[in-house]
Design a protein around this motif. Structure first.
Motif, PDB file in Angstrom:
ATOM      1  N   ARG A 212      -2.631   8.586  24.218  1.00 34.17           N
ATOM      2  CA  ARG A 212      -3.232   7.239  24.489  1.00 34.17           C
ATOM      3  C   ARG A 212      -2.753   6.498  25.430  1.00 34.17           C
ATOM      4  NH1 ARG A 212      -2.962   2.596  19.405  1.00 34.17           N
ATOM      5  NH2 ARG A 212      -4.170   1.154  20.533  1.00 34.17           N
ATOM      6  N   THR A 213      -3.674   5.906  26.368  1.00 36.88           N
ATOM      7  CA  THR A 213      -3.176   5.147  27.587  1.00 36.88           C
ATOM      8  C   THR A 213      -3.409   3.696  26.980  1.00 36.88           C
ATOM      9  OG1 THR A 213      -3.791   6.922  29.063  1.00 36.88           O
ATOM     10  CG2 THR A 213      -3.411   4.724  29.738  1.00 36.88           C
ATOM     11  N   PRO A 214      -2.312   2.890  27.288  1.00 35.71           N
ATOM     12  CA  PRO A 214      -2.416   1.408  26.809  1.00 35.71           C
ATOM     13  C   PRO A 214      -3.446   0.848  27.656  1.00 35.71           C
ATOM     14  CG  PRO A 214      -0.244   1.986  26.996  1.00 35.71           C
ATOM     15  CD  PRO A 214      -0.919   3.295  27.470  1.00 35.71           C
ATOM     16  N   ASP A 215      -4.337  -0.190  27.145  1.00 35.81           N
ATOM     17  CA  ASP A 215      -5.468  -0.661  27.694  1.00 35.81           C
ATOM     18  C   ASP A 215      -5.074  -1.605  29.160  1.00 35.81           C
ATOM     19  OD1 ASP A 215      -6.925   0.308  25.695  1.00 35.81           O
ATOM     20  OD2 ASP A 215      -6.987  -1.576  24.603  1.00 35.81           O
ATOM     21  N   ALA A 216      -3.969  -2.281  28.855  1.00 35.62           N
ATOM     22  CA  ALA A 216      -3.310  -3.209  29.927  1.00 35.62           C
ATOM     23  C   ALA A 216      -2.982  -2.226  31.197  1.00 35.62           C
ATOM     24  CB  ALA A 216      -2.001  -4.056  29.461  1.00 35.62           C
ATOM     25  N   ILE A 217      -2.330  -0.966  30.944  1.00 33.69           N
ATOM     26  CA  ILE A 217      -2.173  -0.018  32.059  1.00 33.69           C
ATOM     27  C   ILE A 217      -3.337   0.690  32.449  1.00 33.69           C
ATOM     28  CG2 ILE A 217      -0.699   1.815  32.640  1.00 33.69           C
ATOM     29  CD1 ILE A 217       1.425   1.011  30.706  1.00 33.69           C
ATOM     30  N   ALA A 218      -4.365   0.862  31.647  1.00 37.25           N
ATOM     31  CA  ALA A 218      -5.511   1.579  32.247  1.00 37.25           C
ATOM     32  C   ALA A 218      -6.184   0.873  33.201  1.00 37.25           C
ATOM     33  CB  ALA A 218      -6.494   1.937  30.933  1.00 37.25           C
ATOM     34  N   GLY A 219      -6.199  -0.684  33.142  1.00 42.35           N
ATOM     35  CA  GLY A 219      -6.756  -1.323  34.319  1.00 42.35           C
ATOM     36  C   GLY A 219      -6.102  -1.543  35.507  1.00 42.35           C
ATOM     37  N   VAL A 220      -4.794  -1.401  35.375  1.00 43.10           N
ATOM     38  CA  VAL A 220      -3.981  -1.081  36.710  1.00 43.10           C
ATOM     39  C   VAL A 220      -4.222   0.231  37.207  1.00 43.10           C
ATOM     40  CG1 VAL A 220      -1.787  -1.088  37.532  1.00 43.10           C
ATOM     41  CG2 VAL A 220      -2.319  -2.786  35.747  1.00 43.10           C
ATOM     42  N   LEU A 221      -4.679   1.143  36.512  1.00 35.12           N
ATOM     43  CA  LEU A 221      -4.543   2.452  37.054  1.00 35.12           C
ATOM     44  C   LEU A 221      -6.047   2.689  37.805  1.00 35.12           C
ATOM     45  CD1 LEU A 221      -3.689   4.866  34.105  1.00 35.12           C
ATOM     46  CD2 LEU A 221      -2.365   4.326  35.797  1.00 35.12           C
ATOM     47  N   ALA A 222      -7.001   1.926  37.091  1.00 37.26           N
ATOM     48  CA  ALA A 222      -8.226   2.083  37.879  1.00 37.26           C
ATOM     49  C   ALA A 222      -8.268   1.306  39.250  1.00 37.26           C
ATOM     50  CB  ALA A 222      -9.323   1.503  37.077  1.00 37.26           C
ATOM     51  N   ALA A 223      -7.767   0.216  39.341  1.00 40.19           N
ATOM     52  CA  ALA A 223      -7.595  -0.679  40.440  1.00 40.19           C
ATOM     53  C   ALA A 223      -6.944   0.254  41.651  1.00 40.19           C
ATOM     54  CB  ALA A 223      -6.987  -1.885  40.339  1.00 40.19           C
ATOM     55  N   TYR A 224      -5.512   0.636  41.147  1.00 39.15           N
ATOM     56  CA  TYR A 224      -4.951   1.485  42.220  1.00 39.15           C
ATOM     57  C   TYR A 224      -5.256   2.918  42.559  1.00 39.15           C
ATOM     58  CZ  TYR A 224      -0.459   3.416  44.174  1.00 39.15           C
ATOM     59  OH  TYR A 224       0.397   3.812  45.097  1.00 39.15           O
ATOM     60  N   TYR A 225      -6.046   3.321  41.619  1.00 39.76           N
ATOM     61  CA  TYR A 225      -6.626   4.737  42.033  1.00 39.76           C
ATOM     62  C   TYR A 225      -7.996   4.679  43.054  1.00 39.76           C
ATOM     63  CZ  TYR A 225      -8.830   9.427  41.316  1.00 39.76           C
ATOM     64  OH  TYR A 225      -9.526  10.714  41.559  1.00 39.76           O
ATOM     65  N   GLN A 226      -8.630   3.470  42.980  1.00 38.84           N
ATOM     66  CA  GLN A 226      -9.758   3.298  43.686  1.00 38.84           C
ATOM     67  C   GLN A 226      -9.286   2.523  45.035  1.00 38.84           C
ATOM     68  OE1 GLN A 226     -12.356   1.022  41.363  1.00 38.84           O
ATOM     69  NE2 GLN A 226     -12.756   2.889  40.090  1.00 38.84           N
ATOM     70  N   GLY A 227      -8.092   2.127  45.213  1.00 36.31           N
ATOM     71  CA  GLY A 227      -7.580   1.711  46.637  1.00 36.31           C
ATOM     72  C   GLY A 227      -7.763   0.069  46.604  1.00 36.31           C
ATOM     73  N   GLU A 228      -8.156  -0.592  45.573  1.00 39.88           N
ATOM     74  CA  GLU A 228      -8.508  -1.892  45.225  1.00 39.88           C
ATOM     75  C   GLU A 228      -7.149  -2.792  44.968  1.00 39.88           C
ATOM     76  OE1 GLU A 228     -11.174  -2.466  42.231  1.00 39.88           O
ATOM     77  OE2 GLU A 228     -12.830  -1.279  43.244  1.00 39.88           O
ATOM     78  N   SER A 229      -6.184  -2.013  44.845  1.00 38.16           N
ATOM     79  CA  SER A 229      -4.905  -2.763  44.467  1.00 38.16           C
ATOM     80  C   SER A 229      -3.720  -2.004  44.903  1.00 38.16           C
ATOM     81  CB  SER A 229      -4.602  -3.265  42.965  1.00 38.16           C
ATOM     82  OG  SER A 229      -3.461  -3.865  42.694  1.00 38.16           O
ATOM     83  N   ASN A 230      -2.303  -2.786  45.390  1.00 39.09           N
ATOM     84  CA  ASN A 230      -1.421  -1.793  45.660  1.00 39.09           C
ATOM     85  C   ASN A 230      -0.056  -1.950  44.504  1.00 39.09           C
ATOM     86  OD1 ASN A 230      -0.735  -4.453  46.014  1.00 39.09           O
ATOM     87  ND2 ASN A 230       0.036  -3.876  48.262  1.00 39.09           N
ATOM     88  N   VAL A 231      -0.723  -2.755  43.312  1.00 41.71           N
ATOM     89  CA  VAL A 231       0.073  -2.974  42.350  1.00 41.71           C
ATOM     90  C   VAL A 231       0.404  -1.977  41.262  1.00 41.71           C
ATOM     91  CG1 VAL A 231       0.952  -4.431  40.321  1.00 41.71           C
ATOM     92  CG2 VAL A 231      -0.163  -5.455  42.661  1.00 41.71           C
ATOM     93  N   PHE A 232       1.269  -1.551  40.830  1.00 38.13           N
ATOM     94  CA  PHE A 232       1.113  -0.261  39.740  1.00 38.13           C
ATOM     95  C   PHE A 232       2.208  -0.644  38.641  1.00 38.13           C
ATOM     96  CE2 PHE A 232       2.243   3.909  37.869  1.00 38.13           C
ATOM     97  CZ  PHE A 232       0.897   4.232  37.671  1.00 38.13           C
ATOM     98  N   ALA A 233       2.097  -0.075  37.531  1.00 37.49           N
ATOM     99  CA  ALA A 233       3.046  -0.348  36.410  1.00 37.49           C
ATOM    100  C   ALA A 233       4.130   1.015  36.288  1.00 37.49           C
ATOM    101  CB  ALA A 233       2.566  -0.534  35.101  1.00 37.49           C
TER     102      ALA A 233
END
Length: 443
Positions: A212-233
């Motif tokens: 189970r991936t926490p919902d808050a971290i799942a949003g960060v993953l998608a943004a980082y994976y697609q190159g839309e953000s450089n912030v990661f937990a």
């Protein structure tokens, strides 16, 4: 006496004659067996002589086996000589290296083993084959290529610890199906796909999807994976915090922990809210109609309680005493109150029952907990977690249900009280105007 001796002599002669005859027969049997064996051997020899091809084949086979055995013997002797030569060479080279290189070899072998044991199949840095440094435990003489391989392996691992890489590797999903997927690896801290965290499997060391991936971290993953953000937990504890977050139940899971008592509490709460909101909307509609009616008292309508009270007053016999008119008017006002105050007792009752049902769930949850302690003891707290969760969740559900219902009941009471005061005030004013109009003016 002479006859008896003659008889004995005859018996002895007869016995010797029988023994001689038996010996003669035994000798004849042995001779015949020997002659039969010689005849068989002679026949076998004649058969071999007659079958010259079989004899030559047997001879060739014997020669081939002899040559093969001789070659194996020579090979083993050559291997022994080669190993002896290698042992001598290694001894000479080890003697040439001296104690310094021997100590270096020991240190490298120890550090290589420590790194391999520390990383093993659990680290994200060792996803590729051959990424671990070579073992030097069984090396007797340090070679240059071994030293270069060890240094290159350590340098590669060090570089990967601070690098974000995009890889394509086999990943097992929650159902156990393995498929090649594109993923991102951040050093030894995290590996993830577009919306799921990954971890190393316990059995084969392959990557598997986190349960189970926490919902808050799942949003960060998608943004980082697609190159839309450089912030990661990043979890500095190597997964302990993420595991704790993944174990936190969702709202629906917490609701299910309340059991049957929790379902009843929530159902009653929903029922109370529906009844309360429906009655409040009705009171709001009545308020608007009463407001319009107060603005046009000359056109009375029966779609609001004020209009119905005033219409009933107009239909009364005006020649009655003021007290009778007032009583009749109060009766008309009281006839409108049940519609204005309906549903309030039900909402108030449900608001009072909800905490009691929560307390009931608390008691049943503690009973379940004590039963688990009786059967399994207190060694494993997880066995008691179910009863404790039920006890606490039902209490929370009872309070959460009661508080909104109390607000709804208060809003209903206030709105109905306001309408009652408006109707009573307007009715009293109408009665007063009528009485004033009937009173003669004294000059």
């Amino acid at each position: 006496m002479g006859q008896f001796g003659a008889i004995c002599t005859l018996i002895v002669l007869t016995a010797f004659s029988g023994a001689a005859t038996a010996q003669t027969e035994n000798a004849t049997s042995l001779r015949e067996a020997r002659e039969a064996a010689q005849a068989r051997d002679q026949q076998r020899l004649m058969d071999f002589l007659d079958d010259q091809q079989a004899l030559e084949a047997a001879l060739e086979q014997a020669r081939a086996e002899n040559e093969e055995a001789q070659q194996q013997h020579e090979t083993l002797e050559a291997q022994q000589a080669e190993q002896t030569e290698q042992a001598s060479e290694l001894s000479e080279r080890q003697a040439e290296q001296g104690e310094a290189l021997s100590g270096l070899l020991d240190n490298l072998a120890r550090h290589s083993s420590e790194i391999r044991n520390a990383l093993g199949e659990e680290s994200l840095l060792t996803l590729e084959e051959g990424s671990l440094p070579p073992r030097l435990d069984e090396v007797e003489v340090l070679e240059r290529h071994q030293l270069e391989s060890l240094v290159d392996g350590l340098a590669t691992l060090t570089a990967r610890t601070g690098r974000a890489e995009r890889l394509s590797m086999p990943v097992a999903d929650a159902n156990g199906e393995v498929a090649t997927r594109e993923l991102v690896r951040l050093g030894d801290f995290a590996a993830f796909t577009e919306n799921e965290l990954l971890e190393r499997g316990e059995n084969d060391g392959n990557l598997v999807v986190l349960p189970r991936t926490p919902d808050a971290i799942a949003g960060v993953l998608a943004a980082y994976y697609q190159g839309e953000s450089n912030v990661f937990a990043v979890d500095p504890t190597q997964g302990s915090v993420l595991e704790a977050l993944a174990q936190q139940p969702s709202l629906w899971e917490r609701f299910q922990q309340g059991g049957y008592v929790g379902y009843v509490v929530v159902a009653l709460g929903i029922l109370g809210m529906i009844i309360g909101l429906g009655q409040y909307l009705y009171l709001v509609l009545v308020s608007l109609r009463v407001k319009r009616q107060r603005q046009s008292l000359d056109q009375l309508r029966d779609n609001n309680p004020l209009g119905r009270v005033l219409l009933r007053f107009e239909g009364m016999d005006k020649h009655q005493t003021p007290e009778a008119l007032e009583a009749r008017l109060d009766e008309a006002v009281l006839a409108e109150l049940p519609r204005l105050e309906r549903s309030q007792p039900m909402v108030k009752l449900l608001a009072a029952i909800a905490p009691l049902l929560g307390l009931l769930g608390t008691v049943t949850g503690m009973i379940v907990t004590f039963q688990a302690i009786t059967v399994f003891g207190t060694g494993d707290p997880k066995l008691m977690a179910g009863g404790i969760s039920q006890a606490l969740v039902t209490t929370v559900l009872g309070l959460i249900t009661a508080v909104p219902l109390l607000f709804v009941q208060t809003a209903l009471a206030g709105r109905s009280r306001y309408l009652t005061h408006v109707i009573e005030g307007q009715a009293s004013a109408t009665l007063a105007d009528h009485l004033e109009s009937q009173t003669p003016v004294v000059n």
